[in-house]
Design a protein around this motif. Structure first.
Motif, PDB file in Angstrom:
ATOM      1  N   LEU A 133      -6.131  -3.283   7.165  1.00  0.00           N
ATOM      2  CA  LEU A 133      -5.114  -3.891   6.302  1.00  0.00           C
ATOM      3  C   LEU A 133      -5.121  -5.411   6.415  1.00  0.00           C
ATOM      4  CD1 LEU A 133      -1.922  -1.691   6.568  1.00  0.00           C
ATOM      5  CD2 LEU A 133      -3.184  -2.297   4.532  1.00  0.00           C
ATOM      6  N   LEU A 134      -5.201  -5.875   7.632  1.00  0.00           N
ATOM      7  CA  LEU A 134      -5.180  -7.315   7.833  1.00  0.00           C
ATOM      8  C   LEU A 134      -6.371  -7.974   7.179  1.00  0.00           C
ATOM      9  CD1 LEU A 134      -3.863  -7.694  11.453  1.00  0.00           C
ATOM     10  CD2 LEU A 134      -2.819  -8.515   9.348  1.00  0.00           C
ATOM     11  N   MET A 135      -7.518  -7.309   7.308  1.00  0.00           N
ATOM     12  CA  MET A 135      -8.705  -7.855   6.649  1.00  0.00           C
ATOM     13  C   MET A 135      -8.498  -7.953   5.151  1.00  0.00           C
ATOM     14  SD  MET A 135     -11.860  -6.216   8.705  1.00  0.00           S
ATOM     15  CE  MET A 135     -12.586  -5.741   7.181  1.00  0.00           C
ATOM     16  N   CYS A 136      -7.912  -6.892   4.582  1.00  0.00           N
ATOM     17  CA  CYS A 136      -7.677  -6.928   3.143  1.00  0.00           C
ATOM     18  C   CYS A 136      -6.756  -8.072   2.765  1.00  0.00           C
ATOM     19  CB  CYS A 136      -7.037  -5.608   2.691  1.00  0.00           C
ATOM     20  SG  CYS A 136      -8.147  -4.260   2.724  1.00  0.00           S
ATOM     21  N   ILE A 137      -5.679  -8.159   3.542  1.00  0.00           N
ATOM     22  CA  ILE A 137      -4.673  -9.144   3.175  1.00  0.00           C
ATOM     23  C   ILE A 137      -5.228 -10.552   3.296  1.00  0.00           C
ATOM     24  CG2 ILE A 137      -2.476 -10.131   3.873  1.00  0.00           C
ATOM     25  CD1 ILE A 137      -1.665  -7.309   4.691  1.00  0.00           C
ATOM     26  N   LEU A 138      -5.897 -10.792   4.424  1.00  0.00           N
ATOM     27  CA  LEU A 138      -6.309 -12.161   4.681  1.00  0.00           C
ATOM     28  C   LEU A 138      -7.459 -12.596   3.797  1.00  0.00           C
ATOM     29  CD1 LEU A 138      -5.964 -12.182   8.530  1.00  0.00           C
ATOM     30  CD2 LEU A 138      -4.458 -13.217   6.838  1.00  0.00           C
ATOM     31  N   SER A 139      -8.234 -11.595   3.351  1.00  0.00           N
ATOM     32  CA  SER A 139      -9.371 -12.005   2.531  1.00  0.00           C
ATOM     33  C   SER A 139      -8.999 -12.171   1.078  1.00  0.00           C
ATOM     34  CB  SER A 139     -10.487 -10.978   2.668  1.00  0.00           C
ATOM     35  OG  SER A 139     -10.021  -9.745   2.163  1.00  0.00           O
ATOM     36  N   MET A 147       2.574 -17.561   3.019  1.00  0.00           N
ATOM     37  CA  MET A 147       3.063 -16.213   2.754  1.00  0.00           C
ATOM     38  C   MET A 147       2.345 -15.183   3.595  1.00  0.00           C
ATOM     39  SD  MET A 147       2.885 -13.871  -0.594  1.00  0.00           S
ATOM     40  CE  MET A 147       1.305 -13.303  -0.170  1.00  0.00           C
ATOM     41  N   GLU A 148       1.105 -15.489   3.920  1.00  0.00           N
ATOM     42  CA  GLU A 148       0.364 -14.476   4.675  1.00  0.00           C
ATOM     43  C   GLU A 148       1.018 -14.131   5.990  1.00  0.00           C
ATOM     44  OE1 GLU A 148      -2.064 -16.334   1.751  1.00  0.00           O
ATOM     45  OE2 GLU A 148      -1.037 -17.219   3.486  1.00  0.00           O
ATOM     46  N   TYR A 149       1.750 -15.107   6.526  1.00  0.00           N
ATOM     47  CA  TYR A 149       2.366 -14.838   7.832  1.00  0.00           C
ATOM     48  C   TYR A 149       3.385 -13.731   7.739  1.00  0.00           C
ATOM     49  CZ  TYR A 149       0.191 -19.312   8.715  1.00  0.00           C
ATOM     50  OH  TYR A 149      -0.710 -20.310   8.842  1.00  0.00           O
ATOM     51  N   TYR A 150       4.134 -13.740   6.601  1.00  0.00           N
ATOM     52  CA  TYR A 150       5.083 -12.653   6.418  1.00  0.00           C
ATOM     53  C   TYR A 150       4.361 -11.316   6.382  1.00  0.00           C
ATOM     54  CZ  TYR A 150       8.800 -15.909   5.216  1.00  0.00           C
ATOM     55  OH  TYR A 150       9.750 -16.879   5.264  1.00  0.00           O
ATOM     56  N   LEU A 151       3.237 -11.322   5.682  1.00  0.00           N
ATOM     57  CA  LEU A 151       2.501 -10.072   5.554  1.00  0.00           C
ATOM     58  C   LEU A 151       1.928  -9.619   6.896  1.00  0.00           C
ATOM     59  CD1 LEU A 151       0.636 -10.721   2.190  1.00  0.00           C
ATOM     60  CD2 LEU A 151       2.816  -9.601   2.598  1.00  0.00           C
ATOM     61  N   ILE A 152       1.505 -10.572   7.697  1.00  0.00           N
ATOM     62  CA  ILE A 152       0.996 -10.179   9.012  1.00  0.00           C
ATOM     63  C   ILE A 152       2.108  -9.540   9.828  1.00  0.00           C
ATOM     64  CG2 ILE A 152       0.071 -11.032  11.190  1.00  0.00           C
ATOM     65  CD1 ILE A 152      -1.286 -13.239   9.568  1.00  0.00           C
ATOM     66  N   VAL A 153       3.280 -10.140   9.759  1.00  0.00           N
ATOM     67  CA  VAL A 153       4.407  -9.583  10.519  1.00  0.00           C
ATOM     68  C   VAL A 153       4.695  -8.170  10.079  1.00  0.00           C
ATOM     69  CG1 VAL A 153       6.886  -9.792  10.816  1.00  0.00           C
ATOM     70  CG2 VAL A 153       5.450 -11.801  11.026  1.00  0.00           C
ATOM     71  N   SER A 154       4.759  -8.000   8.757  1.00  0.00           N
ATOM     72  CA  SER A 154       5.097  -6.643   8.288  1.00  0.00           C
ATOM     73  C   SER A 154       3.990  -5.664   8.622  1.00  0.00           C
ATOM     74  CB  SER A 154       5.368  -6.661   6.780  1.00  0.00           C
ATOM     75  OG  SER A 154       4.161  -6.800   6.082  1.00  0.00           O
ATOM     76  N   THR A 155       2.762  -6.116   8.636  1.00  0.00           N
ATOM     77  CA  THR A 155       1.666  -5.209   9.002  1.00  0.00           C
ATOM     78  C   THR A 155       1.798  -4.755  10.444  1.00  0.00           C
ATOM     79  OG1 THR A 155       0.209  -6.420   7.489  1.00  0.00           O
ATOM     80  CG2 THR A 155      -0.822  -4.938   9.066  1.00  0.00           C
ATOM     81  N   VAL A 156       2.128  -5.684  11.304  1.00  0.00           N
ATOM     82  CA  VAL A 156       2.255  -5.293  12.715  1.00  0.00           C
ATOM     83  C   VAL A 156       3.381  -4.286  12.876  1.00  0.00           C
ATOM     84  CG1 VAL A 156       2.813  -6.119  15.004  1.00  0.00           C
ATOM     85  CG2 VAL A 156       1.279  -7.432  13.559  1.00  0.00           C
ATOM     86  N   MET A 157       4.488  -4.548  12.154  1.00  0.00           N
ATOM     87  CA  MET A 157       5.599  -3.605  12.265  1.00  0.00           C
ATOM     88  C   MET A 157       5.192  -2.232  11.747  1.00  0.00           C
ATOM     89  SD  MET A 157       9.540  -4.398  11.658  1.00  0.00           S
ATOM     90  CE  MET A 157       9.591  -4.749   9.961  1.00  0.00           C
ATOM     91  N   LEU A 158       4.430  -2.247  10.644  1.00  0.00           N
ATOM     92  CA  LEU A 158       3.959  -0.981  10.080  1.00  0.00           C
ATOM     93  C   LEU A 158       3.107  -0.230  11.094  1.00  0.00           C
ATOM     94  CD1 LEU A 158       3.609   0.688   7.376  1.00  0.00           C
ATOM     95  CD2 LEU A 158       1.436  -0.457   7.194  1.00  0.00           C
ATOM     96  N   ILE A 159       2.157  -0.914  11.698  1.00  0.00           N
ATOM     97  CA  ILE A 159       1.282  -0.269  12.664  1.00  0.00           C
ATOM     98  C   ILE A 159       2.058   0.289  13.837  1.00  0.00           C
ATOM     99  CG2 ILE A 159      -0.596  -0.676  14.284  1.00  0.00           C
ATOM    100  CD1 ILE A 159      -1.302  -0.557  11.323  1.00  0.00           C
TER     101      ILE A 159
END
Lengths: 171, 640, 99
Positions: free
Chosen positions: A108-114, C1-13
């Motif tokens: 997921l992170l790869m998708c998002i960041l890329s 904005m990506e930082y928000y998404l990283i945070v939510s991804t970690v919470m999801l995982i």
């Protein structure tokens, strides 16, 4: 300071969320897990405030952090038993679940960041959503207005209340 | 002559009726019905015979073969088809007379003998079935119809031998009879198929049966295949007629009721083999005379073999059974010693073809006196309650009619002038001497042995020391003695029938002369044998017999146990066939063939057990699988 | 904005891991809450940064909170019922299926 207050608050909230959500799922004690959930929810509310969604943040605190966590704590106390030996599944399952979850996360992170998102607004612009706008949107029937989902959610909540009573009543 | 269809139809209808509705009838009703239908059949047969033999002869001086009916049943090619029909020619008409007479006598006799038995109606139904099958066999128009009725006769014999089905001995005897004859019929069937393939037809009319060799026609490669086919057909006949080594079933078939033994195993079914050879005689004599001679040699050996066993048996029915085997071997020898010299000329019937007439004549007379002997034995068994000679003795005081009938038939079988047996046996011996002196002397010796053991039996039953009985033996009731009287009367006078007028090898009439030399020799031998038997067995004590028995103990025991042929069969079948062939094949079938399907089932079950885990009820497991699947799809989507 | 998404991804995982691993039903529910919360953050972030004139994400989040509340209530009612009947809310005690 080159870093704005905005960013500091964001980092604090972000660190809190990450640490506490990991702690939520790795702690043995159930009550501690609920507590960490509470902290996570408060931090999420902080994030909403940062995004200028004040009503949303307020709703988050009231409903989620206030109502749901209280509900969890009460039910934890209600269903306490002495029998539980260990809170986690066996080592094998643990390892495979961790691997799968982390793999998913990486993907997921790869998708998002890329992906390059087409950002419309700078992160620090001030663009609060007022109650006025929210009120009008919730009670209107126009194109971008949410009366129907509002009513549907209220019916859903009614159904859940009734259902909860029916399920949990004493025979 | 269309009424001849009723000769076969009436017993069939009676069988169906008695078989289906017999339980609802009173036994005596079933018996009366059976006897009435047989009476009608007898009358019809005699009428047919009268009408046939008074018809004008054909141009060659022979009686023509008349096909009364011929219905096509199964159609293979233009010329190859299986028909059902009725063929009348001298031997088939003669057989009609024999079968219907003996069957009628047995039906009347059974009214008295089987009185009070459970299954009385079933008995009469089976008797009718048998009569129908045998009649159908002799009037067959083609060899496949004959085969069909051949098997039907085998089935009736099985049903009747196993009539007392609750006795294990009867059950195994009926099984043995059926299996041995069925096994021989395999040869018969192969012979028929080869015959049909090379001839292109199954019909008898095309092989000139009864037409004096006029219609004999070979279409295919006849040099080797035709003798082979005829030889194989003879094997089938040898099974039915109890030739060595397929004779084992006949002594055991005596487990059936005595009237059944009289009808089937003395007079009619067992002569089916001889009848078959006679039917195919035109082909045999022209194209396969060597096979015919093989028939003769087998017959000679069987006759000697059976006669020697009969000399030491103590069960009266077994003595009569071995005597039957021996006499049928006589008939086979008679037809086997025919040679093709002089075929087509006047002198054929008196020279090379004499054996044919002699065989048929002996068939006729033998049927009468052997049936009478068996019926007398039945009367004796009925009153004594057992077959063993040791329990009899001195019965001439108590059973006069049976005594006289038995005596007449014994004299006839020994070949004493002027009874019928003398004439028929004399013709056989003449034919044998004509073929080869060695066989002639051999058959004369066997004729002497026949006289010896028959009179041994006679003295053993009616003279000598009386055994203890629970109640005094009494004469049989009228229903049983009347057939005895009728049959013995026929035996007395049948010798004077000018048989050669009616039945002969090529169909033309001839008068057979009695050769003085043969007659004198045979009479002397018979009288000497009777004298020896009288000397040895008439008195209460039998010192000479007992001394002989002690001296030749080994030979005596071997002959008593029928030379252990049954044991050899048992050994071969159980040890060799069952052990070495059947058991491995059965193992293969159970483990490999069944095992394969069991394996399929087992593997299916194992598969389903192993995927049972997918439905564990554990939601976390479901979620895990879901997650992994979703990740996999995402990865694939990203790759592509 | 990506930082928000990283945070939510970690919470999801974290939420997914917790759901797969925990044996107590309530702990599983808590993990579900984490997942739902992560998606809410996602919606809010996308709405704010990609479509600031519209409010779809905002309201989606709002209703998501409401629905999460409702679902939690019913789920806890069920868990109370299970506890009453089986005196235990471990997953291993409720594995038996009907057949």
């Amino acid at each position: 300071m080159g870093i704005a207050l905005h960013q500091i608050v964001f980092f604090v909230a972000a660190i809190l969320i990450i640490v506490c959500s990991i702690l939520t799922v790795t702690t043995k004690h159930l009550l501690r897990s609920a507590t960490y959930l509470l902290i996570v929810l408060f931090s999420t509310a902080m994030l909403y405030f940062l995004l200028d969604y004040t009503f949303l943040g307020a709703a988050q605190i009231i409903v989620y952090a206030g109502g749901i966590v209280v509900l969890y704590v009460f039910s934890i106390f209600l269903t306490r038993s002495n029998k539980s030996l260990y809170a986690f599944a066996d080592k094998g399952k643990l390892a495979s679940a961790a691997v799968a979850a982390i793999a998913g996360g990486v993907i997921l992170l790869m998708c998002i960041l890329s992906h390059s998102f087409a950002l419309q607004v700078a992160p620090t612009a001030d663009n609060e959503v007022t109650m006025d706008i929210i009120g009008q949107a919730l009670t209107g029937t126009g194109k971008y207005q949410y009366l129907l989902p509002f009513e549907a959610v209220s019916i859903l909540l009614l159904a859940c209340i009734v259902g909860g009573i029916v399920i949990a009543r004493k025979k | 002559m269309e009424y001849t269809i009723f000769i076969v139809l009436l017993p069939m209808l009676m069988f169906l009726f008695l078989g289906l509705a017999g339980n609802k009838l009173k036994p005596i009703t079933a018996g009366i019905l059976g006897c009435t239908s047989l009476a009608a059949v007898t009358v019809l047969s005699y009428a047919t015979a009268w009408q046939y033999f008074t018809m004008p002869r054909t141009a060659g001086g022979a009686y023509g073969a008349t096909t009364v009916f011929n219905v096509q049943w199964l159609h293979f090619t233009e010329s190859l088809h299986i028909d059902l029909g009725i063929l009348l020619d001298p031997i088939s008409v003669m057989m009609l007379v024999v079968i219907s007479t003996v069957s009628f006598m047995v039906h009347i006799y059974s009214l008295g003998y089987m009185h009070g038995e459970k299954g009385f109606q079933r008995y009469y139904a089976f008797l009718s079935l048998f009569t129908m099958s045998m009649l159908g066999l002799v009037v067959a128009t083609n060899i496949f119809q004959m085969y069909l009725f051949w098997e039907l006769v085998g089935v009736s014999s099985y049903l009747l031998i196993g009539f007392y089905y609750q006795r294990p001995a009867s059950v195994s005897a009926s099984k043995k009879a059926f299996i041995v004859t069925r096994f021989a019929d395999l040869g018969f069937l192969i012979g028929i198929l080869i015959f049909g393939y090379y001839e292109g037809t199954f019909d008898f009319a095309s092989v000139g049966a009864g037409t004096g060799f006029a219609g004999v026609d070979i279409m295919g490669a006849g040099r080797v295949m035709l003798p082979l086919a005829l030889g194989l057909m003879f094997i089938g006949g040898a099974g039915k007629s109890a030739m060595f080594p397929l004779h084992i079933w006949l002594p055991d078939a005596m487990e059936g009721p005595t009237p059944v033994s009289a009808l089937i195993h003395a007079a009619t079914m067992v002569v089916a083999g001889v009848y078959l050879v006679a039917r195919m005689f035109p082909l045999f004599i022209v194209y396969a005379p060597n096979v015919l001679h093989i028939v003769a040699y087998v017959g000679v050996f069987t006759a000697f073999f059976a006669a020697s066993i009969a000399c030491v048996q103590t069960d009266i029915k077994r003595v009569l059974a071995f005597s039957t085997i021996s006499q049928i071997a006589f008939m086979m020898v008679a037809v086997g010693v025919c040679t093709p010299d002089g075929i087509g000329t006047e002198a054929f019937n008196e020279a090379g073809g004499l054996g044919f007439m002699a065989s048929m004549f002996h068939l006729f007379t033998h049927a009468m006196f052997k049936a009478c002997l068996f019926l007398c034995a039945g009367a004796i068994i009925h009153t004594i309650g057992s077959n063993e000679m040791t329990l009899m003795g001195g019965l001439r005081k108590y059973m006069p009619i049976t005594h006289i009938a038995f005596l007449i038939c014994c004299l006839s079988i020994s070949g004493i002038f002027p009874l019928s047996g003398f004439f028929s046996k004399d013709e056989i011996l003449s034919a044998c001497f004509h073929f080869s002196p060695a066989i002639g002397w051999m058959m004369t010796l066997i004729a002497g042995m026949t006289a010896f053991y028959m009179f041994r039996l006679y003295y053993g039953i009616f003279w000598g020391k009386e055994a203890q009985h629970e109640h005094t033996p009494h004469e049989a009731p009228a229903t049983m003695t009347v057939p005895l009287i009728i049959l013995s009367t026929i035996t007395v006078f049948a010798g004077f029938i000018p048989f050669g007028h009616f039945v002969s090898a090529d169909g033309t009439a001839f008068t057979s002369h009695i050769e003085m030399s043969t007659a004198v020799i045979s009479l002397t031998v018979a009288v000497v044998s009777i004298a020896i038997a009288t000397f040895m067995y008439r008195k209460d004590k039998q010192p000479l017999a007992d001394a002989l028995e002690k001296d030749c103990k080994g030979l005596h025991t071997a002959a008593y146990h029928r030379f252990y042929i049954d044991e050899i069969y048992q050994f071969v079948t159980h040890r060799i066939i069952f052990g070495c062939i059947s058991r491995p094949i059965a193992w293969f079938d159970r483990n490999v063939v069944d095992g394969f399907f069991n394996f399929l089932a087992w593997s299916t079950q194992e598969c389903s057990w192993s995927i049972q885990g997918f439905q564990s009820g554990r939601v976390q497991q479901y979620t895990y699988v879901f997650l992994v699947g979703a990740l996999a799809i995402i990865v694939f989507a990203l790759m592509l | 904005m990506e930082y928000y998404l990283i945070v939510s991804t970690v919470m999801l995982i974290a939420g997914i891991y917790g759901f797969l691993v925990r044996k107590n039903l309530l702990a599983m529910l808590i993990s579900i809450e984490l997942v739902l919360n992560a998606t809410d953050i996602n919606f809010a972030a996308f709405n704010r940064f990609l479509y600031p004139d519209h409010l779809e994400g905002h309201f989606f989040t709002l209703f998501g909170i409401a629905i999460a509340a409702a679902e939690t209530a019913v789920a806890i009612a069920i868990i109370i019922n299970i506890y009453r009947n089986m005196r235990s809310i471990e997953t291993k005690d409720i594995e038996d299926m009907k057949h």
